[in-house]
Design a protein around this motif. Sequence first.
Motif, PDB file in Angstrom:
ATOM      1  N   LYS A 267      40.553 124.173 119.341  1.00  0.00           N
ATOM      2  CA  LYS A 267      41.396 125.656 118.596  1.00  0.00           C
ATOM      3  C   LYS A 267      40.717 126.633 118.004  1.00  0.00           C
ATOM      4  O   LYS A 267      39.786 126.480 117.392  1.00  0.00           O
ATOM      5  CB  LYS A 267      42.138 125.406 118.218  1.00  0.00           C
ATOM      6  CG  LYS A 267      42.367 124.412 116.531  1.00  0.00           C
ATOM      7  CD  LYS A 267      40.682 124.767 115.888  1.00  0.00           C
ATOM      8  CE  LYS A 267      42.363 125.652 115.452  1.00  0.00           C
ATOM      9  NZ  LYS A 267      40.178 126.218 113.947  1.00  0.00           N
TER      10      LYS A 267
ATOM     11  N   ARG B 129      31.702 132.633 111.324  1.00  0.00           N
ATOM     12  CA  ARG B 129      32.769 132.668 112.130  1.00  0.00           C
ATOM     13  C   ARG B 129      33.840 132.962 111.594  1.00  0.00           C
ATOM     14  O   ARG B 129      34.486 133.467 112.951  1.00  0.00           O
ATOM     15  CB  ARG B 129      32.631 131.499 113.273  1.00  0.00           C
ATOM     16  CG  ARG B 129      32.667 130.003 112.839  1.00  0.00           C
ATOM     17  CD  ARG B 129      33.403 129.216 113.468  1.00  0.00           C
ATOM     18  NE  ARG B 129      33.321 128.364 112.299  1.00  0.00           N
ATOM     19  CZ  ARG B 129      35.212 128.537 111.994  1.00  0.00           C
ATOM     20  NH1 ARG B 129      35.902 128.922 112.742  1.00  0.00           N
ATOM     21  NH2 ARG B 129      35.518 127.045 111.887  1.00  0.00           N
ATOM     22  N   MET B 130      34.297 133.050 110.521  1.00  0.00           N
ATOM     23  CA  MET B 130      35.314 132.822 110.268  1.00  0.00           C
ATOM     24  C   MET B 130      35.968 134.733 110.575  1.00  0.00           C
ATOM     25  O   MET B 130      36.985 135.258 110.532  1.00  0.00           O
ATOM     26  CB  MET B 130      35.997 132.871 108.658  1.00  0.00           C
ATOM     27  CG  MET B 130      35.655 131.200 108.301  1.00  0.00           C
ATOM     28  SD  MET B 130      37.019 130.797 108.980  1.00  0.00           S
ATOM     29  CE  MET B 130      38.230 130.941 107.923  1.00  0.00           C
TER      30      MET B 130
ATOM     31  N   ASP C   4      41.324 131.591 113.877  1.00  0.00           N
ATOM     32  CA  ASP C   4      41.141 130.396 112.391  1.00  0.00           C
ATOM     33  C   ASP C   4      42.496 128.791 112.088  1.00  0.00           C
ATOM     34  O   ASP C   4      42.267 128.030 112.702  1.00  0.00           O
ATOM     35  CB  ASP C   4      40.037 130.310 111.945  1.00  0.00           C
ATOM     36  CG  ASP C   4      38.900 128.966 111.490  1.00  0.00           C
ATOM     37  OD1 ASP C   4      38.647 128.905 112.037  1.00  0.00           O
ATOM     38  OD2 ASP C   4      39.143 128.870 110.587  1.00  0.00           O
ATOM     39  N   LEU C   5      43.098 129.817 111.861  1.00  0.00           N
ATOM     40  CA  LEU C   5      43.606 128.839 110.759  1.00  0.00           C
ATOM     41  C   LEU C   5      45.433 129.503 110.864  1.00  0.00           C
ATOM     42  O   LEU C   5      46.400 128.287 110.365  1.00  0.00           O
ATOM     43  CB  LEU C   5      44.015 129.552 109.068  1.00  0.00           C
ATOM     44  CG  LEU C   5      42.166 129.465 108.857  1.00  0.00           C
ATOM     45  CD1 LEU C   5      42.107 129.777 107.068  1.00  0.00           C
ATOM     46  CD2 LEU C   5      40.992 128.084 108.639  1.00  0.00           C
TER      47      LEU C   5
ATOM     48  N   TYR D 283      47.266 127.083 112.900  1.00  0.00           N
ATOM     49  CA  TYR D 283      48.278 125.755 112.309  1.00  0.00           C
ATOM     50  C   TYR D 283      48.810 126.141 112.089  1.00  0.00           C
ATOM     51  O   TYR D 283      50.102 124.933 112.408  1.00  0.00           O
ATOM     52  CB  TYR D 283      47.047 125.319 110.377  1.00  0.00           C
ATOM     53  CG  TYR D 283      45.921 124.833 111.642  1.00  0.00           C
ATOM     54  CD1 TYR D 283      46.282 123.377 113.111  1.00  0.00           C
ATOM     55  CD2 TYR D 283      44.556 125.528 111.451  1.00  0.00           C
ATOM     56  CE1 TYR D 283      44.595 122.658 112.976  1.00  0.00           C
ATOM     57  CE2 TYR D 283      43.992 124.202 111.953  1.00  0.00           C
ATOM     58  CZ  TYR D 283      43.398 123.686 112.899  1.00  0.00           C
ATOM     59  OH  TYR D 283      42.726 122.739 112.999  1.00  0.00           O
TER      60      TYR D 283
ATOM     61  N   TYR E  23      46.896 121.671 108.412  1.00  0.00           N
ATOM     62  CA  TYR E  23      46.240 120.646 109.594  1.00  0.00           C
ATOM     63  C   TYR E  23      46.237 119.532 109.212  1.00  0.00           C
ATOM     64  O   TYR E  23      45.356 118.961 110.896  1.00  0.00           O
ATOM     65  CB  TYR E  23      44.674 121.827 110.089  1.00  0.00           C
ATOM     66  CG  TYR E  23      43.581 121.758 108.484  1.00  0.00           C
ATOM     67  CD1 TYR E  23      43.138 120.544 107.624  1.00  0.00           C
ATOM     68  CD2 TYR E  23      43.871 123.635 107.537  1.00  0.00           C
ATOM     69  CE1 TYR E  23      42.467 120.740 106.756  1.00  0.00           C
ATOM     70  CE2 TYR E  23      42.808 123.633 106.616  1.00  0.00           C
ATOM     71  CZ  TYR E  23      41.814 122.294 106.269  1.00  0.00           C
ATOM     72  OH  TYR E  23      41.349 122.200 104.843  1.00  0.00           O
TER      73      TYR E  23
END
Length: 393
Positions: free
Chosen positions: A113, A188-189, A201-202, A205, A294
């Motif tokens: 993801k 990468r964040m 990224d987050l 979820y 997650y």
Amino acid sequence: MASTAPFTVKWGIMATGWIAEMFTKDLLTNPVTRGVHDVRHQVVAAASSTAKDRAASFLEKVGAASTTKAYGSYHELVADPDVDIVYVATPHSHHFQNAMLAISAGKNVLCEKALTVTAAQARQLVETARAKGVFFMEAVWTRYFPISIKVRELVSSGAIGNVYRVVADLSVGRDAPEGKVDFDDSHRMINVDLAGGALLDLGIYSLTWVFQTLYHLQPEEDKEAPKVVAAINKYHTGADETTSIIVQFPKHKSQGIALTSLRVGTDVDGLNSGGPAIRIQGSSGEIQVMGPAYRPLQYKVINKDGGGEIEVVDCPIPKDPERNWGHGMFWEADECARCLRDGKVESETLPWSESIVIMEVMEEALRQGGVTYPELITSDVYDAQGALNTGKR
Ligand SMILES: NC(=O)C1=CN([C@@H]2O[C@H](COP(=O)(O)OP(=O)(O)OC[C@H]3O[C@@H](n4cnc5c(N)ncnc54)[C@H](OP(=O)(O)O)[C@@H]3O)[C@@H](O)[C@H]2O)C=CC1
Ligand SMILES: O=C1OC[C@@H](O)[C@H](O)[C@H]1O
């Protein structure tokens, strides 16, 4: 009674970063230690985009068998006839091109993801997988946790009545002085060249919990496309740092609120003192899931007329005692194995159509918030020899 040998799947690991390590260690655990007897996994190869040595060190680090092949390019990995399925563990910026590379080579694919950067890329991947007749799945591991399965069962059995609202948060509290967050700008964040940002990224979820409780369980003939309203605060790199999305299903009278932030944390003190990460609110009760979203480990069921009695259920992640390891990613791997065994090209728990709708929601939220990503990573023109597939940085 004769026992049937477990169905074995041979994995090729694409990339050698953090999550590739977690996932591969999970593949190497003994399925019996989590009560699984029908499938098993073999890691037959791993590839780094930059150097064969890197892949070799990775395989040593995860404790793979000495016969496992190390490749210095993704092209070699997808050409290996011994590989049944490729696990794509590159940054999300690369998923479209890397998954296309594997699917075009006729490989089954489990792709990390967020599935892609744009919804058009996700649609194209699905169409290519369909045309090639290969299995393809977005690696949203949380959906395959027993706790997720249990919560979906509770919701569909009416344990808390009609579910009207879901509030889900995955935020990490990495605020830093002078308006910064505690990641290097190249990380990468928050690096837009790598499709950085809290949402992809987050926030995915938070959306997973909204979708698996409000959308996934809608009957097929009654599936309702969501309406989306989003608010985004941008970081100085251009990535989103705090994003809040309302996902509305008017026909079903339900709303999901998906939250994510790099500034504040869901779990203030590391002890869950801030309360549940997910609240699933129904007409006769509520299910609360303790975070992180997650990798949740506990849920509670609170009934309106329960007189204060709350059912609290712990759902620990089993460890393989021999490897002293168990992260929770093996359940999604087991799902891939069962789909391959049963000749399925998609997982019923996360169908292609649902991954696409979620990508559409994220794309719309990013559009509303004015977040844009570079052409190289938003293009849906497949380029086998492009930088994203050849490791040119
Ligand atoms: N399911 C989960 O719990 C998690 C999922 N993720 C997802 O996995 C993906 C990878 O994250 P993570 O493992 O943390 O990232 P890392 O930066 O640790 O690893 C990414 C790997 O991708 C490869 N890569 C290829 N091109 C590039 C590039 N230009 N820049 C950086 N790396 C490149 C590298 O491997 P090589 O040099 O060998 O080719 C690198 O090691 C993301 O999409 C993320 O969303 C991440 C963390 C948790
Ligand atoms: O998928 C993820 O889950 C765990 C987080 O720590 C990570 O940043 C993210 O990519």
